[in-house]
Design a protein around this motif. Structure first.
Motif, PDB file in Angstrom:
ATOM      1  N   ASP A  43       0.840  -1.188   0.000  1.00  0.00           N
ATOM      2  CA  ASP A  43       0.000   0.000   0.000  1.00  0.00           C
ATOM      3  C   ASP A  43       0.879   1.243   0.000  1.00  0.00           C
ATOM      4  N   GLU A  77      -1.961   4.091  -7.218  1.00  0.00           N
ATOM      5  CA  GLU A  77      -3.171   3.597  -7.871  1.00  0.00           C
ATOM      6  C   GLU A  77      -4.343   4.328  -7.236  1.00  0.00           C
ATOM      7  N   ASP A  79      -6.972   4.188  -5.445  1.00  0.00           N
ATOM      8  CA  ASP A  79      -7.702   3.220  -4.630  1.00  0.00           C
ATOM      9  C   ASP A  79      -8.288   3.829  -3.363  1.00  0.00           C
ATOM     10  N   ASN A  80      -8.325   5.175  -3.299  1.00  0.00           N
ATOM     11  CA  ASN A  80      -8.894   5.839  -2.130  1.00  0.00           C
ATOM     12  C   ASN A  80      -9.909   6.897  -2.560  1.00  0.00           C
ATOM     13  N   ASP A 112      -4.490   9.532  -2.115  1.00  0.00           N
ATOM     14  CA  ASP A 112      -3.679   9.238  -3.296  1.00  0.00           C
ATOM     15  C   ASP A 112      -2.811  10.455  -3.636  1.00  0.00           C
ATOM     16  N   TRP A 171     -13.382   8.200  -7.901  1.00  0.00           N
ATOM     17  CA  TRP A 171     -14.076   7.919  -6.645  1.00  0.00           C
ATOM     18  C   TRP A 171     -14.744   9.210  -6.187  1.00  0.00           C
TER      19      TRP A 171
END
Length: 312
Positions: A43, A77, A79-80, A112, A171
């Protein structure tokens, strides 16, 4: 993949690879061809894993060794999702506020980096007429009044603000806003500062006071904290606020190595003919470092190999 070459023949020319530092050994493996592979999902938002140095030892069949370091840099990436600092915004404004006046700033953070962390704000889920009255600056999250509120006294407007990041796919998240309009003659509680800045040493015991906020109003004031959604916005209740005095205190131990800054919103409430009047202010708290950590060797144990009969 790493490659060590030994010109000797037979077993003396064979190479065995080993990862010798613990941080990397727990996350990576290396086979006897020198190929490095991950053992777990990594991560980038974990500071320990953003850049990892892998220390590799190559040992030949005769016990001679060589070392190299491989630096692994994790790329981002998306991913948040963005996270708003507060779980809800509640405030009261007077009907004579000027057109274009800012009334509150909503803030969302994205863990990110780069475009994946660029947040754009939108007003969402509007009630009738709210769209004509409310607008938001898309890059700052500042909510402003578009039109006069005269004639809308004692009206309540509920809407949501959406924060969307710049990743693909993107997101988003949203936060509710509760806005109440009161007549111009109603005196609202007013904080002495729009932004308070305090410092807290990480060795402060629970119950210690960090600072205090102060608001003035005609009616008695009750202070409270806006419920946070992240560690940095007091989600875990690290800080408490005295309802009567506005004293901000440490309720749990703080750790500089975990969280260096807290960004908290506070509210001042007072009651006017059964109408709850609410004003907001922001508090920044810097966690000061103390020497509470001892050095830790990266590898434990360290391994060394010596050939017998080596000269001193």
């Amino acid at each position: 993949e790493v490659l060590a070459v030994d010109p000797d023949d037979g077993p003396y020319g064979s190479i065995e690879y080993t990862i010798i530092n613990k941080l990397a050994h727990d996350r990576f493996s290396i086979d006897q061809r020198g190929r490095i592979a991950t053992l777990q999902k990594l991560d980038r938002e974990n500071p320990v894993e953003k850049v990892i140095a892998i220390k590799v030892m190559a040992r030949d069949g005769g016990g001679k060794v060589a070392f190299c370091t491989v630096k692994i840099i994790l790329t981002d990436e998306n991913d948040n999702p963005p996270q708003f600092k507060a779980s809800k915004y509640t405030l009261t404004i007077q009907s004579n506020v000027s057109k274009g006046s800012p009334i509150v700033q909503v803030i969302a953070y994205d863990a990110d980096e780069g475009l994946n962390a660029d947040v754009t704000y939108y007003v969402d889920e509007l009630e009738d007429a709210t769209e004509e009255l409310i607008e938001i600056h898309q890059s700052t999250g500042v909510i402003c009044i578009k039109e006069s509120l005269v004639g809308l006294e004692n009206k309540v407007f509920n809407f949501k603000v959406k924060a969307q990041d710049g990743g693909h796919p993107h997101w988003d998240s949203s936060v509710p806003v509760h806005l109440q309009v009161v007549p111009r003659e109603v005196s609202l509680p007013r904080f002495s500062e729009p932004l308070y800045t305090f410092a807290a040493s990480e060795d402060l015991p629970p119950g210690a006071e960090v600072g205090s906020v102060k608001a003035l109003a005609v009616e008695p004031i009750i202070y409270s904290l806006v419920k946070g959604t992240t560690m940095e916005s007091n989600k875990d209740g690290v800080f408490t606020l005295d309802r009567q005095t506005g004293a901000l205190k440490v309720d749990k131990n703080v750790d500089h190595e975990t969280t260096k800054w807290y960004q908290i919103d506070v509210m001042a409430h007072c009651l006017h003919f059964e109408t709850d009047l609410v004003s907001l202010a922001s508090v920044s708290i810097q966690v000061k470092d103390v020497n509470d950590n001892q050095p830790i060797f990266e590898a434990n144990p360290y391994k060394a190999f010596l050939m017998e009969n080596m000269p001193a």
